[in-house]
Design a protein around this motif. Structure first.
Motif, mmCIF file in Angstrom:
data_model
loop_
_atom_site.group_PDB
_atom_site.id
_atom_site.type_symbol
_atom_site.label_atom_id
_atom_site.label_comp_id
_atom_site.label_asym_id
_atom_site.label_seq_id
_atom_site.Cartn_x
_atom_site.Cartn_y
_atom_site.Cartn_z
ATOM 1 N N MET A 20 0.845 -1.191 0.000
ATOM 2 C CA MET A 20 0.000 0.000 0.000
ATOM 3 C C MET A 20 0.880 1.241 0.000
ATOM 4 S SD MET A 20 -2.814 1.769 0.200
ATOM 5 C CE MET A 20 -4.187 0.668 0.589
ATOM 6 N N LEU A 21 0.560 2.177 -0.887
ATOM 7 C CA LEU A 21 1.292 3.437 -0.989
ATOM 8 C C LEU A 21 0.283 4.580 -0.936
ATOM 9 C CD1 LEU A 21 3.889 5.064 -1.546
ATOM 10 C CD2 LEU A 21 3.492 4.673 -3.990
ATOM 11 N N LYS A 22 0.538 5.553 -0.046
ATOM 12 C CA LYS A 22 -0.361 6.692 0.085
ATOM 13 C C LYS A 22 0.428 8.000 -0.005
ATOM 14 C CE LYS A 22 -3.760 4.328 3.043
ATOM 15 N NZ LYS A 22 -4.557 4.397 4.278
ATOM 16 N N ALA A 23 -0.135 8.945 -0.757
ATOM 17 C CA ALA A 23 0.379 10.313 -0.752
ATOM 18 C C ALA A 23 -0.436 11.065 0.285
ATOM 19 C CB ALA A 23 0.223 10.944 -2.130
ATOM 20 N N VAL A 24 0.224 11.506 1.339
ATOM 21 C CA VAL A 24 -0.485 12.054 2.499
ATOM 22 C C VAL A 24 -0.232 13.555 2.626
ATOM 23 C CG1 VAL A 24 -0.691 11.969 5.009
ATOM 24 C CG2 VAL A 24 -0.412 9.853 3.713
ATOM 25 N N SER A 25 -1.304 14.303 2.732
ATOM 26 C CA SER A 25 -1.230 15.757 2.849
ATOM 27 C C SER A 25 -1.085 16.170 4.306
ATOM 28 C CB SER A 25 -2.495 16.391 2.260
ATOM 29 O OG SER A 25 -2.722 15.932 0.941
ATOM 30 N N LEU A 26 -0.081 16.999 4.583
ATOM 31 C CA LEU A 26 0.153 17.475 5.945
ATOM 32 C C LEU A 26 -0.536 18.805 6.229
ATOM 33 C CD1 LEU A 26 3.976 16.711 6.326
ATOM 34 C CD2 LEU A 26 2.044 15.343 7.173
ATOM 35 N N GLY A 27 -1.073 19.457 5.190
ATOM 36 C CA GLY A 27 -1.625 20.782 5.398
ATOM 37 C C GLY A 27 -0.502 21.808 5.475
ATOM 38 N N PRO A 28 -0.808 23.025 5.902
ATOM 39 C CA PRO A 28 0.198 24.093 5.897
ATOM 40 C C PRO A 28 1.293 23.946 6.942
ATOM 41 C CG PRO A 28 -1.843 24.864 6.862
ATOM 42 C CD PRO A 28 -2.136 23.512 6.297
ATOM 43 N N GLY A 29 1.091 23.128 7.950
ATOM 44 C CA GLY A 29 2.173 22.935 8.914
ATOM 45 C C GLY A 29 1.722 22.771 10.348
ATOM 46 N N ASP A 30 0.712 23.517 10.753
ATOM 47 C CA ASP A 30 0.228 23.400 12.120
ATOM 48 C C ASP A 30 -0.465 22.052 12.311
ATOM 49 O OD1 ASP A 30 -1.822 23.743 14.391
ATOM 50 O OD2 ASP A 30 -0.633 25.573 14.563
ATOM 51 N N VAL A 31 -0.131 21.363 13.396
ATOM 52 C CA VAL A 31 -0.671 20.019 13.610
ATOM 53 C C VAL A 31 -2.191 20.033 13.738
ATOM 54 C CG1 VAL A 31 -0.462 20.077 16.140
ATOM 55 C CG2 VAL A 31 -0.300 17.888 14.913
ATOM 56 N N SER A 32 -2.762 21.164 14.113
ATOM 57 C CA SER A 32 -4.224 21.248 14.237
ATOM 58 C C SER A 32 -4.912 21.150 12.887
ATOM 59 C CB SER A 32 -4.628 22.559 14.922
ATOM 60 O OG SER A 32 -4.346 23.677 14.105
ATOM 61 N N LEU A 33 -4.178 21.403 11.807
ATOM 62 C CA LEU A 33 -4.746 21.339 10.465
ATOM 63 C C LEU A 33 -4.379 20.048 9.749
ATOM 64 C CD1 LEU A 33 -4.275 25.044 9.313
ATOM 65 C CD2 LEU A 33 -6.322 23.945 10.223
ATOM 66 N N LEU A 34 -3.795 19.101 10.483
ATOM 67 C CA LEU A 34 -3.565 17.760 9.957
ATOM 68 C C LEU A 34 -4.875 16.994 10.074
ATOM 69 C CD1 LEU A 34 -1.415 15.641 8.983
ATOM 70 C CD2 LEU A 34 -1.161 15.011 11.395
ATOM 71 N N THR A 35 -5.418 16.505 8.971
ATOM 72 C CA THR A 35 -6.725 15.855 9.011
ATOM 73 C C THR A 35 -6.640 14.517 9.742
ATOM 74 O OG1 THR A 35 -6.487 14.595 6.955
ATOM 75 C CG2 THR A 35 -7.258 16.877 6.760
ATOM 76 N N PRO A 36 -7.756 14.058 10.320
ATOM 77 C CA PRO A 36 -7.763 12.738 10.961
ATOM 78 C C PRO A 36 -7.335 11.624 10.009
ATOM 79 C CG PRO A 36 -9.703 13.978 11.619
ATOM 80 C CD PRO A 36 -9.026 14.780 10.542
ATOM 81 N N ALA A 37 -7.739 11.707 8.736
ATOM 82 C CA ALA A 37 -7.361 10.673 7.768
ATOM 83 C C ALA A 37 -5.856 10.657 7.536
ATOM 84 C CB ALA A 37 -8.094 10.902 6.445
ATOM 85 N N ALA A 38 -5.239 11.848 7.489
ATOM 86 C CA ALA A 38 -3.792 11.921 7.296
ATOM 87 C C ALA A 38 -3.067 11.368 8.521
ATOM 88 C CB ALA A 38 -3.378 13.366 7.034
ATOM 89 N N ARG A 39 -3.541 11.751 9.692
ATOM 90 C CA ARG A 39 -2.926 11.250 10.926
ATOM 91 C C ARG A 39 -3.010 9.724 10.988
ATOM 92 N NH1 ARG A 39 -1.686 13.064 16.068
ATOM 93 N NH2 ARG A 39 -2.342 15.192 15.532
#
Length: 248
Positions: free
Chosen positions: A1-20
């Protein structure tokens, strides 16, 4: 399994639950060194980390594919959204070139893109049609970028500008703003957001004719308003058109 995961702009509060969740479930985490550093250290414990510097995109994409091919749950982390000027496309190209698109499950986890973050900090500049243009000519000829700038400005799009200015490309932003200026009033608002939602964040909105390009670097996103965009109490507003149809 390979996933391209978006971190958002940088603040951990904007890391989506799916990315986490994708990062937590992975055994291999690949990414540009500066983006790896955006991930809380505890989320990387016990994982294999594949980190490369600037210009190492192809190498880390190939390494990530090899790990996934070997059966490891692998994620490639990207700032902003992985599908916008990031690594999702390159991962697909590598999988395609190696004939692995059917053999290696691939998924893109969306996130908060840089222009989303910049827009939120500036107010509401993207309320109508907009175009996003990168000024990096590393992979796209400058002549093509110029054509896109002319087309977007002539069509009265709000324009988000990525990769605006580097040491090697110190003149491109000035040239881009001059092109846009042929189609915009000098007092058109331009938002400049540096390090959105990261330490050192700076947010400013100024008239097009007064933009100081020397204040801009590769960690800055600019949003140039359209003919209707205005400043409201220091923030940018591009009306959607409700005022013409309803009493506000």
């Amino acid at each position: 399994m390979l996933k391209a995961v978006s971190l958002g702009p940088g603040d951990v509060s904007l890391l989506t639950p799916a990315a986490r969740q994708a990062i937590e479930e992975a055994s291999v985490v690949a990414g540009y060194k500066a983006y790896i550093e955006l991930i809380p250290a505890e989320m990387l414990e016990g994982k294999t980390v594949v980190s490369t510097g600037m210009m190492g995109e192809v190498d880390r994409a190939q390494q990530a594919v090899e790990h996934a091919r070997a059966g490891c749950k692998t994620v490639m982390v990207c700032s902003g959204d992985a599908g916008i000027y990031a690594m999702a496309g390159l991962l697909m190209e590598v999988l395609e070139s190696e004939g692995l698109l059917e053999d290696v499950p691939f998924e893109v986890i969306p996130g908060v893109a840089a222009f989303n973050a910049a827009s939120a900090l500036l107010g509401a500049p993207l309320m109508h049609d907009f175009a996003s243009i990168s000024l990096s000519d590393l992979l796209t000829p400058w002549e093509r970028i110029e054509k896109r700038l002319h087309a977007a400005a002539d069509a009265d799009f709000v324009i988000a500008i990525y990769n605006p200015r580097s040491r090697k490309r110190s003149d491109h932003l000035r040239e881009a703003l001059d092109i846009i200026g042929r189609y915009r009033d000098p007092d058109t608002p331009v938002g400049m957001v540096h390090k959105a939602y990261r330490p050192g964040q700076q947010v400013e909105a100024v008239p097009l004719e007064t933009v100081d390009v020397e204040k801009v670097d590769m960690q800055t996103v600019l949003i140039v308003g359209n003919s209707a965009t205005r400043l409201v109490n220091g923030r940018m507003l591009t009306p959607r058109g409700y005022h013409r149809k309803y009493a506000l």
